[in-house]
Design a protein around this motif. Sequence first.
Motif, short mmCIF file in Angstrom:
data_model
loop_
_atom_site.label_atom_id
_atom_site.label_comp_id
_atom_site.label_asym_id
_atom_site.label_seq_id
_atom_site.Cartn_x
_atom_site.Cartn_y
_atom_site.Cartn_z
N GLY A 6 14.64 -25.23 -17.99
CA GLY A 6 14.20 -23.84 -18.10
C GLY A 6 14.44 -23.05 -16.84
O GLY A 6 15.44 -23.25 -16.15
N LEU B 25 14.02 -17.83 -23.50
CA LEU B 25 12.76 -18.02 -22.77
C LEU B 25 12.41 -16.75 -22.01
O LEU B 25 11.25 -16.29 -22.05
CB LEU B 25 12.90 -19.19 -21.79
N PHE C 40 8.63 -20.23 -27.63
CA PHE C 40 9.64 -21.05 -26.94
C PHE C 40 10.21 -22.10 -27.89
O PHE C 40 11.42 -22.30 -27.97
CB PHE C 40 9.00 -21.78 -25.74
#
Length: 307
Positions: A24, A67, A92
Motif C-alpha cells: 500500500g 486506496l 479497500f
Amino acid sequence: MPTSMPDIANQAQAQTEGSLDWVGMSNIEMPVMVASESGLPQQVGARIEAFVSLDDPKAKGIHMSRLYLAVDELANDDVLSASSVRRLLDRFVETHDDLSTKAHVSFAFEYLLRRKSLISGKQGWKGYPVSVSATFNGKEYDIELKIGVTYSSTCPCSAALARQLIQEAFQKRFKDAEVNAEDVKAWLGTTEGIVATPHSQRSLAEVQVKLRDDVDILPIVAMIDRIESSLKTPVQAAVKREDEQEFARLNGQNLMFCEDAARRLQHELNKVSTVLDFKIRVNHYESLHAHDAVSVTTKGITGGYRP
C-alpha cells in the motif's frame, strides 16, 4: 478514438510468485475531520497509511490509486470515527476483491485542545500526538487509539535528599538558638532555608488502547483527561504566578518514579470498560542522568499486546 492505456499491475504476472502481508501507501497527507465527543468535529492534518494484503501469489500488484481515492473520499465527505474507518477498510477490500481479503489503515495527527490553567483560569492550546489505526483480518475489525501526554515527574529519591539537606541547614542555623516560629518562617523564605530542591523532568506517557466494537466516536478527549487526571502533573499552557505555584505544589505532592507513573495509568485503564486491551510506556527524560528512565506495561490478556 483514443486507445486504452496499459494496466501493467492488472495484466502482467509477478516476476516471482508469492503472497504478501501488506502492500500500500504511507505518508499520505490529508486534512481530516475528527468526530468529537462534545461539539463540532476538529480538522487535523493527518499522515495516513493504507494497505491491503496481496493474497494472489501470481498477481503483479495492487491498485494503489483505489486506496488513495477511498481515503480521499473519507477526508472530503465524512468524519473520522470507528464506523467510518470500518467502511473505509471494507472499501479497500471491495476494490481489490480479486486480490485481497485483509486491510489496514492508520491516521497520525496532532489533536489540539483548549486547556484551562490550574488557578487563574487562563486558557491556552495544547497539542497531543494521536494515532488511530484499524485492521480488518477478513472476519473482524480491530480499532486502536494511541495518545501521547506530556507531564512533569519529580524524583522521590531526589526529594528525600533535598529534605535531608534542608534539615541539616535548619539544625546548623538554629542549633544553639531559641526557636521562634516567625524566625523559622522568615528563614524558610530564603535561599539559605531552602538549600536544595528535588530534580524534576518533562516526561511522556504513551498509551495505546484497543477499543470495544460498540465504540464509534473515538474517545480522544476522555482518554487524555483520564491520563492527565491520573498523573496529576500535566504540562501547562498559559500560566500566571499562582498557576506556577500550584504546579510546584502538585509536583511536590505527586513524587513519582517511572514505575509509579506506569502503575497509576495501569490502575486507571483497568477500570475503563470500553478498553479491551492496553499498552503503556512512560518515558522520564532525566535531568540528572544522560539516559532516560522507562517503564512499560500491558493489560496482560492472552493474545493481547506484548511489552
